[in-house]
Design a protein around this motif. Structure first.
Motif, PDB file in Angstrom:
ATOM      1  N   THR A 220       0.838  -1.212   0.000  1.00  0.00           N
ATOM      2  CA  THR A 220       0.000   0.000   0.000  1.00  0.00           C
ATOM      3  C   THR A 220       0.864   1.250   0.000  1.00  0.00           C
ATOM      4  OG1 THR A 220      -1.654  -1.181   1.288  1.00  0.00           O
ATOM      5  CG2 THR A 220      -1.841   1.205   1.241  1.00  0.00           C
ATOM      6  N   ALA A 221       1.881   1.245   0.842  1.00  0.00           N
ATOM      7  CA  ALA A 221       2.740   2.430   0.950  1.00  0.00           C
ATOM      8  C   ALA A 221       3.466   2.696  -0.372  1.00  0.00           C
ATOM      9  CB  ALA A 221       3.742   2.241   2.082  1.00  0.00           C
ATOM     10  N   PHE A 222       3.941   1.639  -1.012  1.00  0.00           N
ATOM     11  CA  PHE A 222       4.583   1.835  -2.323  1.00  0.00           C
ATOM     12  C   PHE A 222       3.577   2.367  -3.349  1.00  0.00           C
ATOM     13  CE2 PHE A 222       8.260  -0.812  -0.993  1.00  0.00           C
ATOM     14  CZ  PHE A 222       9.269  -0.013  -1.511  1.00  0.00           C
ATOM     15  N   MET A 223       2.351   1.865  -3.289  1.00  0.00           N
ATOM     16  CA  MET A 223       1.333   2.357  -4.224  1.00  0.00           C
ATOM     17  C   MET A 223       1.066   3.836  -3.996  1.00  0.00           C
ATOM     18  SD  MET A 223      -1.444  -0.707  -4.520  1.00  0.00           S
ATOM     19  CE  MET A 223      -2.255  -0.052  -5.976  1.00  0.00           C
ATOM     20  N   ILE A 224       1.028   4.242  -2.730  1.00  0.00           N
ATOM     21  CA  ILE A 224       0.797   5.658  -2.418  1.00  0.00           C
ATOM     22  C   ILE A 224       1.927   6.503  -3.006  1.00  0.00           C
ATOM     23  CG2 ILE A 224       0.821   7.347  -0.518  1.00  0.00           C
ATOM     24  CD1 ILE A 224      -0.753   5.276   1.136  1.00  0.00           C
ATOM     25  N   VAL A 225       3.159   6.022  -2.838  1.00  0.00           N
ATOM     26  CA  VAL A 225       4.316   6.782  -3.327  1.00  0.00           C
ATOM     27  C   VAL A 225       4.234   6.993  -4.840  1.00  0.00           C
ATOM     28  CG1 VAL A 225       6.814   6.625  -3.692  1.00  0.00           C
ATOM     29  CG2 VAL A 225       5.856   6.177  -1.435  1.00  0.00           C
ATOM     30  N   PHE A 226       3.725   6.001  -5.571  1.00  0.00           N
ATOM     31  CA  PHE A 226       3.666   6.131  -7.031  1.00  0.00           C
ATOM     32  C   PHE A 226       2.375   6.789  -7.523  1.00  0.00           C
ATOM     33  CE2 PHE A 226       6.961   2.859  -6.660  1.00  0.00           C
ATOM     34  CZ  PHE A 226       7.906   3.379  -7.532  1.00  0.00           C
ATOM     35  N   ALA A 227       1.297   6.662  -6.753  1.00  0.00           N
ATOM     36  CA  ALA A 227       0.004   7.164  -7.244  1.00  0.00           C
ATOM     37  C   ALA A 227      -0.237   8.624  -6.868  1.00  0.00           C
ATOM     38  CB  ALA A 227      -1.135   6.307  -6.689  1.00  0.00           C
ATOM     39  N   MET A 228       0.103   8.992  -5.639  1.00  0.00           N
ATOM     40  CA  MET A 228      -0.258  10.324  -5.146  1.00  0.00           C
ATOM     41  C   MET A 228       0.349  11.474  -5.962  1.00  0.00           C
ATOM     42  SD  MET A 228      -2.362   9.993  -2.669  1.00  0.00           S
ATOM     43  CE  MET A 228      -3.007   8.641  -1.703  1.00  0.00           C
ATOM     44  N   PRO A 229       1.602  11.358  -6.425  1.00  0.00           N
ATOM     45  CA  PRO A 229       2.137  12.476  -7.206  1.00  0.00           C
ATOM     46  C   PRO A 229       1.281  12.844  -8.413  1.00  0.00           C
ATOM     47  CG  PRO A 229       3.914  11.030  -6.547  1.00  0.00           C
ATOM     48  CD  PRO A 229       2.640  10.342  -6.155  1.00  0.00           C
ATOM     49  N   ALA A 230       0.574  11.863  -8.990  1.00  0.00           N
ATOM     50  CA  ALA A 230      -0.260  12.172 -10.160  1.00  0.00           C
ATOM     51  C   ALA A 230      -1.382  13.130  -9.786  1.00  0.00           C
ATOM     52  CB  ALA A 230      -0.830  10.883 -10.749  1.00  0.00           C
ATOM     53  N   VAL A 231      -2.032  12.880  -8.644  1.00  0.00           N
ATOM     54  CA  VAL A 231      -3.139  13.764  -8.272  1.00  0.00           C
ATOM     55  C   VAL A 231      -2.607  15.086  -7.720  1.00  0.00           C
ATOM     56  CG1 VAL A 231      -3.590  13.030  -5.876  1.00  0.00           C
ATOM     57  CG2 VAL A 231      -5.464  13.771  -7.300  1.00  0.00           C
ATOM     58  N   MET A 277      -6.171  -2.729  -0.059  1.00  0.00           N
ATOM     59  CA  MET A 277      -5.029  -3.581   0.283  1.00  0.00           C
ATOM     60  C   MET A 277      -4.852  -3.790   1.796  1.00  0.00           C
ATOM     61  SD  MET A 277      -2.920  -4.979  -1.937  1.00  0.00           S
ATOM     62  CE  MET A 277      -2.697  -3.848  -3.266  1.00  0.00           C
ATOM     63  N   PRO A 278      -4.874  -2.717   2.620  1.00  0.00           N
ATOM     64  CA  PRO A 278      -4.741  -2.963   4.058  1.00  0.00           C
ATOM     65  C   PRO A 278      -5.877  -3.817   4.591  1.00  0.00           C
ATOM     66  CG  PRO A 278      -4.461  -0.637   3.567  1.00  0.00           C
ATOM     67  CD  PRO A 278      -4.984  -1.281   2.325  1.00  0.00           C
ATOM     68  N   ALA A 279      -7.072  -3.645   3.996  1.00  0.00           N
ATOM     69  CA  ALA A 279      -8.206  -4.464   4.436  1.00  0.00           C
ATOM     70  C   ALA A 279      -7.939  -5.937   4.156  1.00  0.00           C
ATOM     71  CB  ALA A 279      -9.484  -4.005   3.733  1.00  0.00           C
ATOM     72  N   LEU A 280      -7.305  -6.215   3.020  1.00  0.00           N
ATOM     73  CA  LEU A 280      -6.954  -7.606   2.718  1.00  0.00           C
ATOM     74  C   LEU A 280      -5.962  -8.128   3.752  1.00  0.00           C
ATOM     75  CD1 LEU A 280      -6.496  -7.319  -1.166  1.00  0.00           C
ATOM     76  CD2 LEU A 280      -8.562  -7.903   0.099  1.00  0.00           C
ATOM     77  N   GLY A 281      -5.053  -7.256   4.162  1.00  0.00           N
ATOM     78  CA  GLY A 281      -4.100  -7.630   5.210  1.00  0.00           C
ATOM     79  C   GLY A 281      -4.802  -7.907   6.531  1.00  0.00           C
ATOM     80  N   ILE A 282      -5.824  -7.103   6.839  1.00  0.00           N
ATOM     81  CA  ILE A 282      -6.581  -7.312   8.079  1.00  0.00           C
ATOM     82  C   ILE A 282      -7.259  -8.681   8.039  1.00  0.00           C
ATOM     83  CG2 ILE A 282      -8.611  -6.532   9.383  1.00  0.00           C
ATOM     84  CD1 ILE A 282      -7.830  -3.640   8.573  1.00  0.00           C
ATOM     85  N   ILE A 283      -7.825  -9.021   6.881  1.00  0.00           N
ATOM     86  CA  ILE A 283      -8.512 -10.316   6.753  1.00  0.00           C
ATOM     87  C   ILE A 283      -7.519 -11.458   6.957  1.00  0.00           C
ATOM     88  CG2 ILE A 283      -9.695 -11.831   5.098  1.00  0.00           C
ATOM     89  CD1 ILE A 283     -10.745  -9.076   3.893  1.00  0.00           C
ATOM     90  N   SER A 284      -6.349 -11.327   6.327  1.00  0.00           N
ATOM     91  CA  SER A 284      -5.337 -12.381   6.483  1.00  0.00           C
ATOM     92  C   SER A 284      -4.792 -12.445   7.906  1.00  0.00           C
ATOM     93  CB  SER A 284      -4.179 -12.141   5.503  1.00  0.00           C
ATOM     94  OG  SER A 284      -4.636 -12.264   4.184  1.00  0.00           O
ATOM     95  N   THR A 285      -5.008 -11.389   8.679  1.00  0.00           N
ATOM     96  CA  THR A 285      -4.612 -11.395  10.089  1.00  0.00           C
ATOM     97  C   THR A 285      -5.683 -12.056  10.956  1.00  0.00           C
ATOM     98  OG1 THR A 285      -3.410  -9.328   9.736  1.00  0.00           O
ATOM     99  CG2 THR A 285      -3.921  -9.898  12.016  1.00  0.00           C
ATOM    100  N   ILE A 286      -6.926 -11.743  10.638  1.00  0.00           N
ATOM    101  CA  ILE A 286      -8.031 -12.196  11.494  1.00  0.00           C
ATOM    102  C   ILE A 286      -8.319 -13.680  11.303  1.00  0.00           C
ATOM    103  CG2 ILE A 286     -10.548 -11.997  11.793  1.00  0.00           C
ATOM    104  CD1 ILE A 286     -10.230  -8.964  11.522  1.00  0.00           C
ATOM    105  N   ILE A 287      -8.296 -14.159  10.061  1.00  0.00           N
ATOM    106  CA  ILE A 287      -8.712 -15.549   9.794  1.00  0.00           C
ATOM    107  C   ILE A 287      -7.870 -16.571  10.562  1.00  0.00           C
ATOM    108  CG2 ILE A 287      -8.754 -17.325   7.977  1.00  0.00           C
ATOM    109  CD1 ILE A 287     -10.128 -15.290   6.186  1.00  0.00           C
ATOM    110  N   PRO A 288      -6.524 -16.486  10.550  1.00  0.00           N
ATOM    111  CA  PRO A 288      -5.760 -17.487  11.314  1.00  0.00           C
ATOM    112  C   PRO A 288      -6.093 -17.471  12.806  1.00  0.00           C
ATOM    113  CG  PRO A 288      -4.296 -16.202   9.928  1.00  0.00           C
ATOM    114  CD  PRO A 288      -5.637 -15.551   9.860  1.00  0.00           C
TER     115      PRO A 288
END
Lengths: 637, 128
Positions: A220-231, A277-288
């Motif tokens: 997510t953080a890498f995506m922010i670094v590449f996406a935010m400059p465009a906006v 993406m972080p939500a997917l990480g939360i799911i992968s944290t909660i399920i186990p």
């Protein structure tokens, strides 16, 4: 370096009570009114991000309910057209920029350092700066609504509607400058998260052992670094068009309105994955945790996160299928849009496999995750539908789209997020949230959500356009709109019940203990709520599920030797997390706040006169100088 | 005693090469997508489609090469898995290389799927 590892076989020379007290005092945040502006500890900043984001969430949600009330019957005059335009603009903008990104970053800021066994983020003061920037930007943006000059050109702010000719006044200016400002906050948090994850992990936590939430936060953080400059670039260009008279987007003078759409959606589509993406990480944290066994397909889940991060950047043109681009050109993006279902599908199947045959504990966090499955898969299917150009040409700008993106955003991000809040709340506040209220709130939210948004698919197929403030009775859209409005009230009730639960549990919740869920990750190795320094001893990791692996052991290997009288953190290597150095972290200071105020003056002043840019620039430069001025206590002696 | 491939896998070069699949697979796919998008405008009216196919071929070649490097390193680290000193690095290396292979497979799929429309549509279709 005086730091050594203890194998866990020999007893640790425990700190004396005085040493523990000194360690706590070293990492203490200042108290009092002035002290409120000074903390730099990640848990303080992370908690503030989350709480502030939820304030904006409920405000923007209230706007959503008001819009639904306006649409509940044909030719309703509850809201004026202009106010309705302001409401949907502020609702969308606030949900995307002021809630979704900050809340996910806030959770990452709060949880990631504890998860990786660190005592703080890599750049604590930058962290604080990012929060104040966000707070000021968000407050001014919402303030514009209260003062009656909010933007009304939509959260995507298309030109020429957003140009000076069709949107005179302050509204769009507020949108462009404040959004740019808030993106600065998102970028600071992203840089923080990347460096923290890559350089401050506990020894032994190799890339292949990182918790999946940490992987998700990293991507997510890498995506922010590449996406935010465009906006940031596009909104800066729009500011210049409006304030200085440049012609980036004005067609009569050689500008290109489509350029705005390209730039905006080059950010805007990755944006939805930045939220997801972080939500997917939360799911992968909660399920186990709620199956009490390791996640199925760790490697495949990491692949899916990384692949989604890449492919998410190759879809932006699917928002522009009706703009008259060449068909062949658009089909490349249609293919990529359909293809993103592959990594998402892999993840869903891995999660199903993890749940399959397990002894599942159906507690509130997992309920929200299961709700995610139903809603997100439905939203994903309609996503593949609208990725198909001929279908998109039919439903573009109708309520079908409104239904689709609420299914993927609320189902894909908000439901796991609420599940994550229920899951980490005991760690944050030391008390459990009420389980019965949690279950009731889930069912209210789940049923309310589907009653609100499922009919919108039908409304869209019947031709009801987006962004209209009313409609004629003879069109026959009244019944489904009334149903959707009733559903929105139930949905709001579900979320408000969770809010009540959170507030009520602060005082009346059951004491949580260190690890109430039986979790495998390191944040649960700390007391609840954690002390200022997170981990008294930095743990040494030898697997993906450190707390499960140490069950039954009298002691576990740790790093000893970090000093009590300075804010020291252990720096480790990127790949294998081998100890490399000890870094001394900066302490509390008010300068990040003052820097944020100086920068805000510049950003807001531009709306009044372009020369204010210089005021902000030099003001920020002066305050940054004070911020970085070396001070004795943080020198390495 | 390490064999040659194990040494390469655990060397600095090997550690960098481990990321080949992560980097070159998606970059080749993204480059293919955007080059093809740009070519659509340029080739409208030219009557030739071979530049599209050339872009596809080059992108697939890059993906295949990156995928092969990742695969080779994955196999090399398999041998180092059980040797005491390098077990952790080998396990991490194998994980990175495996994900690299899979990312290349996905990127290659993307390139092929994005080439299907070239077979069907004229570059001028729908252009305004």
């Amino acid at each position: 370096m005086s730091v050594t590892s203890n194998s866990g076989q020999e007893p640790i020379v425990a700190r004396t009570p005085e040493e523990v007290e000194r360690l706590g005092a070293t990492w203490q945040s200042p108290k009092g009114f002035i002290g409120w502006f000074m903390p730099v500890n990640q848990r303080v900043i992370g908690r503030r991000f989350v709480l502030t984001a939820f304030v904006f969430f409920f405000l923007a949600g209230a706007l959503g309910v008001l819009m639904r009330i306006q649409l509940m019957s044909p030719e309703n005059d509850f809201l004026s057209p202009d106010l309705y335009n302001q409401f949907f603009t502020v609702h969308g903008t606030a949900m995307m920029f002021l809630f979704a990104i900050p809340v996910m970053e806030g959770i990452a800021i709060y949880v990631v350092p504890m998860m990786v066994g660190a005592r703080d983020m890599a750049f604590p003061r930058l962290n604080a700066f990012g929060y104040y920037v966000y707070l000021i930007g968000g407050t001014v943006f919402f303030g514009s609504l209260l003062l009656g000059f909010a933007p009304s050109a939509g959260w995507f702010n298309y030109v020429p509607l957003a140009g000076k000719e069709y949107s005179p006044g302050l509204g769009v200016g507020i949108w462009t400058t404040m959004i740019t400002f808030i993106e600065v906050s998102a970028l600071t948090a992203a840089v923080e998260i990347i460096v923290t994850i890559l350089k401050l992990r506990a020894p032994g936590m190799t890339l292949a052992r990182m918790p999946l939430f940490v992987w998700a936060a990293l991507v997510t953080a890498f995506m922010i670094v590449f996406a935010m400059p465009a906006v940031i670039a596009s909104s800066s260009m729009l500011v210049l068009d409006r304030q200085v008279g440049t012609h980036f987007f004005t067609p009569e003078t050689g500008g290109q309105p489509l350029l705005w759409q390209h730039l905006f959606w080059f950010f805007g589509h990755p944006e939805v994955y930045i939220i997801l993406m972080p939500a997917l990480g939360i799911i992968s944290t909660i399920i186990p945790v709620f199956t009490q066994r390791p996640i199925f397909g760790y490697t495949a889940l990491v692949l899916s996160l990384v692949a989604t991060g890449f492919v998410g950047f190759g879809l932006w043109v699917h928002h522009m299928f009706t703009t008259g681009l060449p068909q062949l050109g658009m089909t490349f993006f249609m293919a990529a849009s359909a293809m993103i279902a592959i990594p998402q599908g892999i993840q869903v199947f891995c999660w199903i496999a993890s749940l399959w045959g397990g002894r599942v504990r159906f507690e509130t966090p997992l309920l929200y995750v299961l709700g995610f499955f139903v809603i997100f898969v439905a939203g994903g299917i309609t996503g593949v539908m609208v990725a198909v150009i001929p279908f998109d040409l039919q439903v573009h700008d109708t309520f079908f789209l409104v239904a689709h993106f609420h299914y993927v955003l609320i189902g894909g991000a908000v439901f796991p997020l609420i599940g994550g809040i229920y899951y980490w709340y005991p760690k944050m506040f030391g008390r459990m949230m009420d389980e019965r209220l949690g279950k009731i709130s889930f069912w209210l939210a789940f049923i309310g959500f589907n009653v609100t948004f499922f009919p919108m698919h039908q409304l869209g197929l019947e031709g009801m356009p987006r962004r209209i403030y009313t409609y004629l009775g003879e069109l026959g859209w009244g019944d489904l709109n009334l149903l959707a409005t009733l559903g929105s009230l139930v949905l709001a009730g579900g979320f408000l019940l969770s809010l009540f639960n959170a507030v009520w549990s602060l005082w009346r919740g059951e004491p949580a203990g260190d690890d109430p869920w039986g979790s495998p990750t390191l944040e649960w190795a700390t007391p609840s709520p954690p002390p200022n320094y997170n981990h008294e001893y930095i743990p040494i990791v030898s697997g993906r599920y450190p707390l499960w692996e140490r069950r039954g052991q009298a002691s576990q290997p740790v790093v000893t030797g970090l000093r009590d009288d300075r804010r020291e953190v252990l720096v480790t290597s990127v790949l294998d997390a081998e100890p490399q150095a000890v870094a001394v972290m900066p302490g509390p200071t008010i300068w990040p706040f003052i820097s944020a105020v100086a920068a805000s003056t510049g950003f807001l002043g531009i709306l009044y006169h372009p020369s204010f840019f210089l005021v902000g620039f030099f003001g920020a430069a002066a305050t940054f100088t004070m911020w970085f001025w070396p001070r004795r206590p943080w020198r390495d002696d | 005693m390490q064999n040659r491939s194990e040494k390469i896998a655990l060397s600095k070069t090997g550690i960098l090469a481990m990321w080949a699949g992560w980097l070159f697979g998606p970059v080749a796919w993204a480059a293919h997508q955007n080059v093809s998008y740009g070519l659509t405008h340029l080739l409208c009216g030219a009557g030739a489609k071979w530049p599209f196919y050339l872009a596809t071929f080059l992108a697939l070649a890059v993906v295949a090469a990156a995928g092969y490097v990742s695969w080779w390193l994955r196999q090399a680290t398999l041998e180092a898995r059980d040797t005491g000193n390098h077990a952790v690095a080998a396990s991490r290396g194998r994980f990175v290389a495996t994900v690299g292979v899979l990312i290349c497979a996905l990127s290659g799929t993307g390139i092929l799927v994005e080439t299907i429309p070239v077979l069907m549509l004229d570059a001028c279709a729908g252009a305004t």
